[in-house]
Scaffold this motif. Structure first.
Motif, PDB file in Angstrom:
ATOM      1  N   GLY A 146      53.947  77.664  28.282  1.00 21.66           N
ATOM      2  CA  GLY A 146      53.297  78.156  27.072  1.00 21.66           C
ATOM      3  C   GLY A 146      54.088  79.135  26.242  1.00 21.66           C
ATOM      4  O   GLY A 146      53.538  79.725  25.295  1.00 21.66           O
ATOM      5  N   TYR A 147      55.380  79.307  26.529  1.00 21.27           N
ATOM      6  CA  TYR A 147      56.161  80.279  25.739  1.00 21.27           C
ATOM      7  C   TYR A 147      57.642  79.912  25.776  1.00 21.27           C
ATOM      8  O   TYR A 147      58.185  79.590  26.832  1.00 21.27           O
ATOM      9  N   ARG A 148      58.290  79.981  24.609  1.00 24.01           N
ATOM     10  CA  ARG A 148      59.728  79.773  24.463  1.00 24.01           C
ATOM     11  C   ARG A 148      60.258  80.873  23.548  1.00 24.01           C
ATOM     12  O   ARG A 148      59.621  81.220  22.545  1.00 24.01           O
ATOM     13  N   ALA A 149      61.430  81.412  23.850  1.00 25.79           N
ATOM     14  CA  ALA A 149      61.998  82.461  23.007  1.00 25.79           C
ATOM     15  C   ALA A 149      63.514  82.451  23.103  1.00 25.79           C
ATOM     16  O   ALA A 149      64.091  82.094  24.136  1.00 25.79           O
ATOM     17  N   GLU A 176      56.686  87.280  13.543  1.00 28.47           N
ATOM     18  CA  GLU A 176      57.347  88.356  14.266  1.00 28.47           C
ATOM     19  C   GLU A 176      57.233  88.059  15.748  1.00 28.47           C
ATOM     20  O   GLU A 176      56.138  87.991  16.302  1.00 28.47           O
ATOM     21  N   ALA A 177      58.374  87.867  16.391  1.00 26.69           N
ATOM     22  CA  ALA A 177      58.368  87.435  17.780  1.00 26.69           C
ATOM     23  C   ALA A 177      57.754  88.494  18.682  1.00 26.69           C
ATOM     24  O   ALA A 177      57.989  89.689  18.518  1.00 26.69           O
ATOM     25  N   LEU A 178      56.987  88.041  19.656  1.00 29.22           N
ATOM     26  CA  LEU A 178      56.368  88.945  20.609  1.00 29.22           C
ATOM     27  C   LEU A 178      57.420  89.774  21.331  1.00 29.22           C
ATOM     28  O   LEU A 178      57.294  90.991  21.473  1.00 29.22           O
ATOM     29  N   ILE A 179      58.483  89.129  21.756  1.00 22.54           N
ATOM     30  CA  ILE A 179      59.499  89.825  22.538  1.00 22.54           C
ATOM     31  C   ILE A 179      60.304  90.811  21.697  1.00 22.54           C
ATOM     32  O   ILE A 179      60.980  91.695  22.239  1.00 22.54           O
ATOM     33  N   PHE A 188      71.572  98.737  34.716  1.00 27.25           N
ATOM     34  CA  PHE A 188      71.018  98.401  33.409  1.00 27.25           C
ATOM     35  C   PHE A 188      69.715  99.163  33.195  1.00 27.25           C
ATOM     36  O   PHE A 188      68.967  99.420  34.140  1.00 27.25           O
ATOM     37  N   ARG A 189      69.463  99.473  31.945  1.00 29.82           N
ATOM     38  CA  ARG A 189      68.158  99.974  31.542  1.00 29.82           C
ATOM     39  C   ARG A 189      67.538  98.924  30.639  1.00 29.82           C
ATOM     40  O   ARG A 189      68.186  98.427  29.720  1.00 29.82           O
ATOM     41  N   GLY A 190      66.296  98.568  30.898  1.00 35.24           N
ATOM     42  CA  GLY A 190      65.620  97.564  30.093  1.00 35.24           C
ATOM     43  C   GLY A 190      64.225  98.008  29.722  1.00 35.24           C
ATOM     44  O   GLY A 190      63.775  99.103  30.076  1.00 35.24           O
ATOM     45  N   ARG A 191      63.531  97.140  29.017  1.00 30.95           N
ATOM     46  CA  ARG A 191      62.153  97.404  28.624  1.00 30.95           C
ATOM     47  C   ARG A 191      61.272  96.242  29.053  1.00 30.95           C
ATOM     48  O   ARG A 191      61.746  95.105  29.203  1.00 30.95           O
ATOM     49  N   TRP A 192      59.989  96.541  29.255  1.00 27.93           N
ATOM     50  CA  TRP A 192      59.049  95.507  29.674  1.00 27.93           C
ATOM     51  C   TRP A 192      57.746  95.658  28.909  1.00 27.93           C
ATOM     52  O   TRP A 192      57.429  96.717  28.377  1.00 27.93           O
ATOM     53  N   MET A 193      56.986  94.575  28.896  1.00 27.16           N
ATOM     54  CA  MET A 193      55.652  94.606  28.306  1.00 27.16           C
ATOM     55  C   MET A 193      54.825  93.506  28.934  1.00 27.16           C
ATOM     56  O   MET A 193      55.345  92.528  29.479  1.00 27.16           O
ATOM     57  N   ALA A 194      53.509  93.666  28.860  1.00 25.68           N
ATOM     58  CA  ALA A 194      52.564  92.646  29.328  1.00 25.68           C
ATOM     59  C   ALA A 194      51.565  92.409  28.210  1.00 25.68           C
ATOM     60  O   ALA A 194      50.835  93.320  27.812  1.00 25.68           O
ATOM     61  N   ARG A 195      51.547  91.172  27.703  1.00 25.73           N
ATOM     62  CA  ARG A 195      50.660  90.845  26.585  1.00 25.73           C
ATOM     63  C   ARG A 195      50.517  89.326  26.470  1.00 25.73           C
ATOM     64  O   ARG A 195      51.412  88.594  26.876  1.00 25.73           O
ATOM     65  N   GLU A 196      49.412  88.884  25.922  1.00 28.39           N
ATOM     66  CA  GLU A 196      49.170  87.459  25.666  1.00 28.39           C
ATOM     67  C   GLU A 196      49.284  86.616  26.942  1.00 28.39           C
ATOM     68  O   GLU A 196      49.725  85.462  26.894  1.00 28.39           O
ATOM     69  N   GLY A 197      48.902  87.201  28.082  1.00 28.54           N
ATOM     70  CA  GLY A 197      48.965  86.465  29.329  1.00 28.54           C
ATOM     71  C   GLY A 197      50.359  86.321  29.905  1.00 28.54           C
ATOM     72  O   GLY A 197      50.577  85.514  30.814  1.00 28.54           O
ATOM     73  N   LEU A 198      51.301  87.118  29.377  1.00 28.16           N
ATOM     74  CA  LEU A 198      52.694  87.044  29.803  1.00 28.16           C
ATOM     75  C   LEU A 198      53.198  88.415  30.224  1.00 28.16           C
ATOM     76  O   LEU A 198      52.678  89.442  29.786  1.00 28.16           O
ATOM     77  N   LEU A 228      76.841  93.870  23.243  1.00 28.22           N
ATOM     78  CA  LEU A 228      77.736  93.345  24.273  1.00 28.22           C
ATOM     79  C   LEU A 228      77.084  92.229  25.076  1.00 28.22           C
ATOM     80  O   LEU A 228      77.728  91.267  25.459  1.00 28.22           O
ATOM     81  N   THR A 229      75.804  92.372  25.344  1.00 29.03           N
ATOM     82  CA  THR A 229      75.101  91.354  26.121  1.00 29.03           C
ATOM     83  C   THR A 229      73.598  91.523  25.938  1.00 29.03           C
ATOM     84  O   THR A 229      73.119  92.624  25.630  1.00 29.03           O
ATOM     85  N   ILE A 230      72.881  90.423  26.116  1.00 23.88           N
ATOM     86  CA  ILE A 230      71.416  90.408  26.046  1.00 23.88           C
ATOM     87  C   ILE A 230      70.898  89.589  27.222  1.00 23.88           C
ATOM     88  O   ILE A 230      71.451  88.535  27.548  1.00 23.88           O
ATOM     89  N   GLY A 231      69.831  90.059  27.825  1.00 25.19           N
ATOM     90  CA  GLY A 231      69.147  89.282  28.853  1.00 25.19           C
ATOM     91  C   GLY A 231      67.648  89.394  28.649  1.00 25.19           C
ATOM     92  O   GLY A 231      67.125  90.507  28.591  1.00 25.19           O
ATOM     93  N   ILE A 232      66.959  88.273  28.518  1.00 21.13           N
ATOM     94  CA  ILE A 232      65.511  88.290  28.332  1.00 21.13           C
ATOM     95  C   ILE A 232      64.853  87.352  29.327  1.00 21.13           C
ATOM     96  O   ILE A 232      65.461  86.391  29.810  1.00 21.13           O
ATOM     97  N   ASP A 233      63.584  87.633  29.635  1.00 21.57           N
ATOM     98  CA  ASP A 233      62.825  86.730  30.487  1.00 21.57           C
ATOM     99  C   ASP A 233      61.340  86.885  30.193  1.00 21.57           C
ATOM    100  O   ASP A 233      60.868  87.986  29.890  1.00 21.57           O
ATOM    101  N   ALA A 234      60.627  85.783  30.283  1.00 20.05           N
ATOM    102  CA  ALA A 234      59.164  85.765  30.138  1.00 20.05           C
ATOM    103  C   ALA A 234      58.575  84.970  31.289  1.00 20.05           C
ATOM    104  O   ALA A 234      59.127  83.942  31.698  1.00 20.05           O
ATOM    105  N   GLU A 235      57.458  85.453  31.816  1.00 19.58           N
ATOM    106  CA  GLU A 235      56.788  84.806  32.938  1.00 19.58           C
ATOM    107  C   GLU A 235      55.276  84.892  32.737  1.00 19.58           C
ATOM    108  O   GLU A 235      54.790  85.802  32.060  1.00 19.58           O
TER     109      GLU A 235
END
Length: 232
Positions: A92-95, A4-7, A204-214, A105-112
């Motif tokens: 250390g992360y690819r998704a 189950e993907a983290l994102i 846009f409205r989006g969601r965020w999270m901080a976990r696993e050092g990301l 209609l559209t998706i935008g994701i980012d991990a840092e």
């Protein structure tokens, strides 16, 4: 590869997500994809191939056969007809996340990495009011690197914007505010957006999270007119 993907935690059910915390040496590339990175260093090739592997597994969850995902003129992934999606990779992360265009209609994701960015970078990607807001957040809600989250959110905004407009969007062309309790962010566009579902796109409205050092951010706009335009 995570079952189950983290994102996936910050995405709607119609978006299929696949991620990994390591590169896969056996990740297959189509010939045209291999040509794209043929002159790149080994790390870049591995990153590219692993991200494409994630993308193909995500498309497989939609019932689609393996397909190439070539970068466009601005580096954006070019998805097969009927597919919307987004790719992210950092140390250390690819998704990869995809959905059927009948659903999204559209998706935008980012991990840092959950680490502070330099003051010079922060000033380059933000407005004074945004910098003041994250200083307040860091004081009142310590934990995630709010400056890095701001950068990540703006990356997700651009990735969600580009498929709708085919136009560049500068960092200063949108202002981002965070809800630190609900894990939501809002991006107000400072430029004219396209018409989406019969209404002008103003943000846009989006969601965020901080976990696993990301720190991770995501925007996903539903294609169904019975759902709120900016809701994830």
């Amino acid at each position: 590869m995570n079952s189950e993907a983290l994102i996936a935690n910050i995405l709607p059910p119609w978006a299929m997500a696949v991620d990994t915390f390591e590169d896969h040496a056996d990740a297959m590339l189509f010939p045209a994809e291999a040509e794209v990175v043929s002159r790149s260093v080994e790390q870049k090739r591995a990153e590219f191939a692993t991200a494409r592997m994630c993308a193909r597994k995500a498309m497989g969850a939609l019932g689609l056969p393996p397909q190439q995902v070539l970068p466009g003129v601005c580096g954006e992934p070019q998805w097969a007809k009927g597919v919307v999606g987004s790719i992210t990779h950092c140390t250390g992360y690819r998704a990869a996340v995809v959905g059927a265009s009948s659903e999204g209609l559209t998706i935008g994701i980012d991990a840092e990495p959950d680490k502070a960015i330099s003051s010079g970078v922060l000033e380059a990607i933000s407005k004074p009011e945004e910098r003041e807001a994250i200083r307040v957040l860091a004081r009142e809600h310590p934990g995630p690197s709010w400056d890095r989250l701001l950068f990540s959110a703006k990356e997700s905004v651009y990735k969600a914007w580009f498929p709708l407009t085919k136009r560049w969007l500068d960092f200063e062309s949108a202002t981002v505010t965070f809800d630190p309790v609900r894990g939501i962010f809002f991006a107000r566009l400072l430029v004219t957006g396209p018409s989406v579902l019969g209404r002008p796109l103003t943000g846009f409205r989006g969601r965020w999270m901080a976990r696993e050092g990301l720190v991770l951010t995501a925007i996903a706009i539903s294609a169904r007119s019975d759902r709120a335009l900016h809701r994830v």
